[in-house]
Design a protein around this motif. Sequence first.
Motif, PDB file in Angstrom:
ATOM      1  N   ALA A 225     -47.391  63.341  -3.301  1.00 15.86           N
ATOM      2  CA  ALA A 225     -46.343  62.397  -3.077  1.00 15.86           C
ATOM      3  C   ALA A 225     -45.068  62.884  -2.353  1.00 15.86           C
ATOM      4  N   ALA A 226     -44.502  64.057  -2.887  1.00 12.92           N
ATOM      5  CA  ALA A 226     -43.329  64.497  -2.114  1.00 12.92           C
ATOM      6  C   ALA A 226     -43.548  65.013  -0.484  1.00 12.92           C
ATOM      7  N   LEU A 227     -44.938  65.565  -0.480  1.00 11.88           N
ATOM      8  CA  LEU A 227     -45.229  66.043   0.883  1.00 11.88           C
ATOM      9  C   LEU A 227     -45.428  64.594   1.782  1.00 11.88           C
ATOM     10  N   PHE A 228     -45.842  63.946   1.582  1.00 15.83           N
ATOM     11  CA  PHE A 228     -46.051  62.731   2.175  1.00 15.83           C
ATOM     12  C   PHE A 228     -44.722  61.959   2.428  1.00 15.83           C
ATOM     13  N   ALA A 229     -43.906  61.929   1.436  1.00 17.22           N
ATOM     14  CA  ALA A 229     -42.544  61.433   1.668  1.00 17.22           C
ATOM     15  C   ALA A 229     -41.615  62.190   2.637  1.00 17.22           C
ATOM     16  N   ARG A 281     -51.942  71.981   8.046  1.00 16.35           N
ATOM     17  CA  ARG A 281     -50.513  72.507   8.313  1.00 16.35           C
ATOM     18  C   ARG A 281     -49.751  72.463   7.194  1.00 16.35           C
ATOM     19  N   THR A 282     -50.209  72.006   6.115  1.00 16.40           N
ATOM     20  CA  THR A 282     -49.099  71.661   4.904  1.00 16.40           C
ATOM     21  C   THR A 282     -49.282  73.150   4.207  1.00 16.40           C
ATOM     22  N   ARG A 283     -47.956  73.561   3.739  1.00 15.38           N
ATOM     23  CA  ARG A 283     -47.841  74.773   3.058  1.00 15.38           C
ATOM     24  C   ARG A 283     -47.353  74.281   1.651  1.00 15.38           C
ATOM     25  N   TRP A 284     -48.239  74.290   0.645  1.00 19.33           N
ATOM     26  CA  TRP A 284     -47.976  73.898  -0.826  1.00 19.33           C
ATOM     27  C   TRP A 284     -46.863  74.754  -1.462  1.00 19.33           C
TER      28      TRP A 284
END
Length: 320
Positions: A225-229, A281-284
């Motif tokens: 949720a934080a990454l989408f936001a 592309r997301t770096r968790w």
Amino acid sequence: MRRLDAGLDEIAPRLKASATMAQLQALIAVTEAQNTTLAARALELAQPTVHRAITQLEHAAGRPLFERSSFGLLPTRPCRDLAQAARLAFSEFQQAEADLAELDGREQGRITIGALPLSRSVVLPEALARFREARPMARVTVLDGPYDEMLASLRRGSIDIILGALRDPLPIADVVQEPLFTDHLAVIARPGHPLSDRRDIPLKVLSAYPWCLPRSGTPAHAQVAALFAAEGLALPESIVESGSILLMREFLRRGDGLGCISARQAEAEVRNRLLQRLDTRTRWPGRRIGLTVRDGWVPTRAQADLLGEIRHAAAGIDRP
């Protein structure tokens, strides 16, 4: 005994000399069931026996311990505190009996572990296998369920250890956490998914597909949720929530949905080509995985041995 005496003293000092184990067991059962009939069933006793035990406690205390209402027997705040103290005291008595049995060369007692999703496929199986080799007769129970239920059981003394994602901040002051390693999430899909051959896939493209995510309230769900936001995107409208890799695998293999789960938890599925990890592309950010126990808890020798095996199994994984 200090814990138990404090709970008894708050209600009436005389209870420290008069309260019996049977009465306190009845108190715990009625506090949980809020009904003497259901409490008696849980204790496998006759209802009048449980009712008499509660009446005797209230008479000795000189005050009611429950409020009678149309909803049942509602425990007063001192009654709830005493029930909690008694639960933990009885748990400590069982710990003592287990250690005393060990002096005679006997295995007694049971180790109960609350296993959150990642730990059921990573760390815990190896630790249990090694523990079983050393202690073939030790009884171990592994429970799964939502974190809040596990935490409540840990605080009641019915679970000894929780293994899985740690919470930040600490949810309550009477438990402590021990980090073991850091885990990262990954986006997975079925082999042959339309995005299989793409590289560096942006989150906006991923958001167009149905998703299978960990349950709301978990650290993993909060990360998603934080990454989408952070990218100004709303969570996808089509979401199935589950922490089960088996359900996620079968759901993803039947369509073009995407899953988000621990990369380590999905390792076997990816290795066996049942699922595929997408290049995103997301770096968790990392999630801390570790142990949660009651503050001040002292493990038995058997519990300490199992904790040692859990730490050993986690030693090969990158630490935080």
